[in-house]
Each structure stands twice: as C-alpha cells, then as structure tokens.
Design a protein around this motif. Sequence first.
Motif, short mmCIF file in Angstrom:
data_model
loop_
_atom_site.label_atom_id
_atom_site.label_comp_id
_atom_site.label_asym_id
_atom_site.label_seq_id
_atom_site.Cartn_x
_atom_site.Cartn_y
_atom_site.Cartn_z
N VAL A 1 -20.70 -42.16 -50.20
CA VAL A 1 -20.74 -40.99 -51.09
C VAL A 1 -21.94 -40.11 -50.76
CG1 VAL A 1 -20.97 -40.25 -53.49
CG2 VAL A 1 -19.48 -42.16 -52.92
N ALA A 2 -23.08 -40.74 -50.47
CA ALA A 2 -24.29 -39.97 -50.14
C ALA A 2 -24.10 -39.16 -48.85
CB ALA A 2 -25.48 -40.92 -49.99
N LEU A 3 -23.41 -39.74 -47.88
CA LEU A 3 -23.16 -39.04 -46.61
C LEU A 3 -22.27 -37.81 -46.81
CD1 LEU A 3 -22.56 -42.06 -44.18
CD2 LEU A 3 -24.52 -40.50 -44.17
N LEU A 4 -21.42 -37.86 -47.83
CA LEU A 4 -20.48 -36.76 -48.07
C LEU A 4 -21.06 -35.66 -48.95
CD1 LEU A 4 -17.16 -38.76 -48.63
CD2 LEU A 4 -17.77 -37.37 -46.64
N ILE A 5 -22.18 -35.92 -49.60
CA ILE A 5 -22.78 -34.92 -50.51
C ILE A 5 -22.98 -33.56 -49.82
CG2 ILE A 5 -24.96 -34.30 -51.65
CD1 ILE A 5 -23.48 -35.97 -53.50
N PRO A 6 -23.56 -33.51 -48.59
CA PRO A 6 -23.77 -32.18 -47.96
C PRO A 6 -22.47 -31.39 -47.76
CG PRO A 6 -25.02 -33.88 -46.82
CD PRO A 6 -24.11 -34.59 -47.77
N PHE A 7 -21.33 -32.07 -47.61
CA PHE A 7 -20.07 -31.38 -47.38
C PHE A 7 -19.54 -30.72 -48.65
CE2 PHE A 7 -20.32 -34.62 -44.09
CZ PHE A 7 -20.02 -33.88 -42.95
N THR A 8 -20.14 -31.01 -49.79
CA THR A 8 -19.66 -30.44 -51.05
C THR A 8 -20.40 -29.17 -51.45
OG1 THR A 8 -21.19 -31.72 -52.47
CG2 THR A 8 -19.12 -32.78 -51.83
N PHE A 9 -21.43 -28.79 -50.68
CA PHE A 9 -22.25 -27.64 -51.07
C PHE A 9 -21.42 -26.36 -51.19
CE2 PHE A 9 -26.30 -29.64 -49.06
CZ PHE A 9 -26.38 -30.49 -50.13
N ALA B 1 -15.35 -28.99 -59.00
CA ALA B 1 -14.26 -29.96 -59.16
C ALA B 1 -13.81 -30.50 -57.82
CB ALA B 1 -13.09 -29.32 -59.90
N GLN B 2 -13.73 -29.63 -56.80
CA GLN B 2 -13.30 -30.06 -55.47
C GLN B 2 -14.30 -31.01 -54.84
OE1 GLN B 2 -12.77 -26.31 -53.49
NE2 GLN B 2 -10.68 -26.01 -54.29
N GLY B 3 -15.57 -30.71 -55.01
CA GLY B 3 -16.61 -31.60 -54.46
C GLY B 3 -16.56 -32.98 -55.10
N LEU B 4 -16.35 -33.02 -56.41
CA LEU B 4 -16.28 -34.30 -57.10
C LEU B 4 -15.01 -35.07 -56.73
CD1 LEU B 4 -17.62 -33.37 -60.64
CD2 LEU B 4 -18.72 -34.83 -58.95
N ILE B 5 -13.93 -34.36 -56.46
CA ILE B 5 -12.70 -35.02 -56.02
C ILE B 5 -12.95 -35.76 -54.71
CG2 ILE B 5 -10.41 -34.57 -55.02
CD1 ILE B 5 -10.03 -32.44 -57.18
N LEU B 6 -13.61 -35.10 -53.76
CA LEU B 6 -13.93 -35.72 -52.48
C LEU B 6 -14.81 -36.95 -52.67
CD1 LEU B 6 -13.85 -35.62 -49.36
CD2 LEU B 6 -15.87 -34.14 -49.45
N LEU B 7 -15.85 -36.83 -53.49
CA LEU B 7 -16.78 -37.94 -53.70
C LEU B 7 -16.11 -39.08 -54.45
CD1 LEU B 7 -20.02 -35.96 -54.70
CD2 LEU B 7 -19.37 -36.81 -52.44
#
Length: 503
Positions: free
Chosen positions: A41-49, A54-60
């Motif tokens: 989840v931490a590795l994916l945080i930068p991709f949510t910027f 809602a979309q960022g939280l869906i990915l995480l």
Amino acid sequence: MEFIYYFGDVFAPMSFMLLLIGTVGGLILGATPGLSPTMAVALLIPFTFQLEAAQGLILLGAAYTSTVAGGAVSAILLKIPGAPANIATTLDGHEMARRGKGARALQLSFLASAVGGVIGVLLLIFLTPVLSQWALAFGPSHLFWLAILGVTIIGSLESRSVVKGLLSGCIGMWLATIGFDDIMGAQRFIFHPALGGGVNIIAALIGIFAIPQVLNMFAKGRNDPNVEVIHVQKSPLREAVVELFSKSRALVIGTVTGSFIGLIPGVGGQIAGLVAYDQSRKMSSTPEKFGTGHSEGVIAAEAANNAMVGPSLVPLLTLSIPGSPTAAVLLGGLLIHGIFPGSDLFDNYPDVAWTFINSMLVGQILMCIFGLYVAGLAARVAQVPQSVMAAIVLGLAVYGSYSVQSSMGDVYVMASLGIMMFFLEKFGYSAAPLVLGLILGPIAEANFIQGTMIADAGDGRMGYFFTGTLNIVLIAIVVLSVAYSAFMELRARRQMQQTEALA
C-alpha cells in the motif's frame, strides 16, 4: 442503506479499472516474500496523487485486501509467509502441498478469504457506529494482556512441547527488545550497526522461515534418492467449495475471530490468523490432525486474516485511529487529499467513504476469482526440482530482505536468524512462535510501559493491570490457554505410552 446509493460509482470505468489493477497487483505482491500489505500500500501511495480521492482509495483498498490473501501462495507452496498474517497458513498449507494437494489448499485459502473478507466488510458497513465505541474500551492494560495471550497461544502451535513453544515465543520477544528503547532511548543489545534500528520484522520473517528450508534442500543434495518429490493433483473447484462449507466450523471460527481482533487498534492480522487456528484446533473433534495437512487449519487462518481487514478500518474511519499498520498508511492516503477521518466523515464526504467501502466489497469477489485462476497455475511451482527451488528461494530471500530498506544489514540479520532457526528446529523449537513473539514484543512492551505510567499516577500497577472485567477475562483466557495446552500434551504422551505398551 446509504451505501447502496453510491454502489454504482465503483463500476465507473476508471474506478473499476483501478480496482482490477489493485486486485491483480496485490495478489502478485502478496505472493512475493518480503512485500507485506503495508509495504504494498505504501508503494502505491505516490500513484494516487493525481487521482480523485475515491479512486486513490479504491486502488489502495484493493491492494490491501488482495495482498493479505496473496500471501497464502508462498506460505503454502514454499512455507514462506508472504506476510505476517499468513504465518498460521504455513502450518497445514505446506503440509497439504507436500501431499500433492497444493492446488486444493490454494483454492480453499482464496475461498475462505473471500467469505471472511465479505463478512468483515459487511460488518464495516452496518456496525461501524457501534463497533467504533466498543473499540475505545481497549486501553494499554488490555492490549498488554492480549499480547501475552498471543504468546501463550503460540506456545502450543506446531511444537511438540508446550515448554519449547513458549521458549520460542520468549526468544522472539527478546529479539524484539534489540535496538533503542522507545521511551528512554537507551541502547539494548546493539552489538552490530545493522541492529541500530532493531530487528526488521520482514527480514526476520523471511530468514526464520526461508533459510532453514533452503539449508535442508541443499543438505539433501541434487541426487539424493530420499529427496521428496512433490506431485500436484488436479483439484476440481466444485469439490473445493463443497469441502469449504463442510468445514463450516473452522470457517465460522476464523471469520468471527478475525472480525473481533481486527476491530482492536494496533493488533493486526498475524494475531487473528494464529488465534483462529488455535481455537479451531481446540474446538475440533480431531485436533491431532492439525499440523499434518488438515484443511481446517488453512480455512480458519485465511478466513480470519481477511475478515480482519474490514473491521480494522472501523476505528480509522470513525475515530482517526488506525486499526492496523496498513490502516495507518491508508490514513496517509486520506490526508493527502485533504480528508480527515472522524465522526463527520460520512456526513462531509459520503461519496468518498461509501465508494471506498463498496469497492472493498467488490474487491473481495474479484480477489477470489483471480486467486482461483492463479491457484491452478501457482501449484505447479511445487514440481520444480529441489535444487532449483533452493536457489530461487534463496534469491527471493535476499531480494525481499534488501528491498525493505535497501540495506545489506537486513540481509545479514535475515541470514543470521535463518541459520539460528535451522539449528533450533533440530532441537524441536518452532518458527511460528518465535516470529509471533517478535511481532508481539513491541506491542506488549509499549502498552506495559504506558500502563505503568497511568497506574503510577492512579491506583497502582496491581489495580490497573489485574482489576476490571476485561482484564480479568483476558487473564483467565491466558491461564486456561496454558493449562489446556499442557493437558493436551500430557494426554498425547499418555496415549503414546499406552500404544507402546500394547505393542
């Protein structure tokens, strides 16, 4: 029923695509030793910027749920838990793989994960206000006794001797003290610069489980006629579904235990899986089968660690208190978008909150579908020759340990603990209690110190730690757990002596 209003938002093209990417990526990351759900989840945080909240939280969220389930792949096939939450899965899952039932074990793990995960998310949807208030009842003294309960439970897991199991747990808790004291900042057992930050849990997990396996493989040699050849039997999905629901007791125990423990802030899935495994064994009519490739062990452990996911978000979304380390990373994902979780989250940002929760519900089903497809392919890993497998596992162990902090010090720690565990196993000590002791050590120590500070300012330590309904219940369970494990060991020895006498 407000969540139904926002259910369609999950199937918007961009949102659903992110859900698919997070689910498939999480399964792959979960199956890779060293990449825990928190790290994924931490590795994916930068991709949510650049994404909407809602979309960022869906990915995480999709990565969180599928990584927990994906860790069962390496736990079953290689006896290396993909994450701490999958420790209990190795106890019976790998034995099933050795007996040619690797595909069946993977099918049962994903099916149980889906059932537990769906129920856990439904609890998050319908019981959030009630459960959030209940979670606040756990203070430092209760969390301390809960950690001690975990140590007493692991003493009877996998080990033939309760004493050796408890000693393994104590060794793990001692390893947890290495580094700097969190309160006073004092150095403890730092005899090498690599230990300055303490023993990294991921490096320890890989070393303790992987290196003894590698050394055993190398010791047998390529041409040893006694080398075990693992055959993979095909497993029809229909039969796996029938077996899952025929073992409904283990499924219920795992789901209830995971949901209960997930709600307690700071505990985590590793405790949920092991407690569910232990309770399922104690309530089984055939407890002696556990640890020998019994499917109930896999079902209980995997149902628990995924049922934990939904309730672990209850204190995060309603009280801003992360219920697990991964939930703490998700909190960062919320704050990045200017959203502060709390009692008014569902009033101010209902579209974000409900879309995120609904996506986790759909994600559980997608995780099961993709996981079952992967199960048939992944089980072929068991057919790789032992000499090749040893080299691959060693490479994964070094890569996984180094990638955590890009530190060769973690690789040295991994190798040292692995060699130590190799010799400890020769004397009957188990890996699972040692690892969980290492995980529970910081929880027990931090809450004991906090509790003593509160107690010294109030009625004293005895009154704080040994009074109160919840404290007394937890202490009673600790005592009963040790007594039951000792009784079962004595009974097993007595039956063995009677069998030998008759022979």
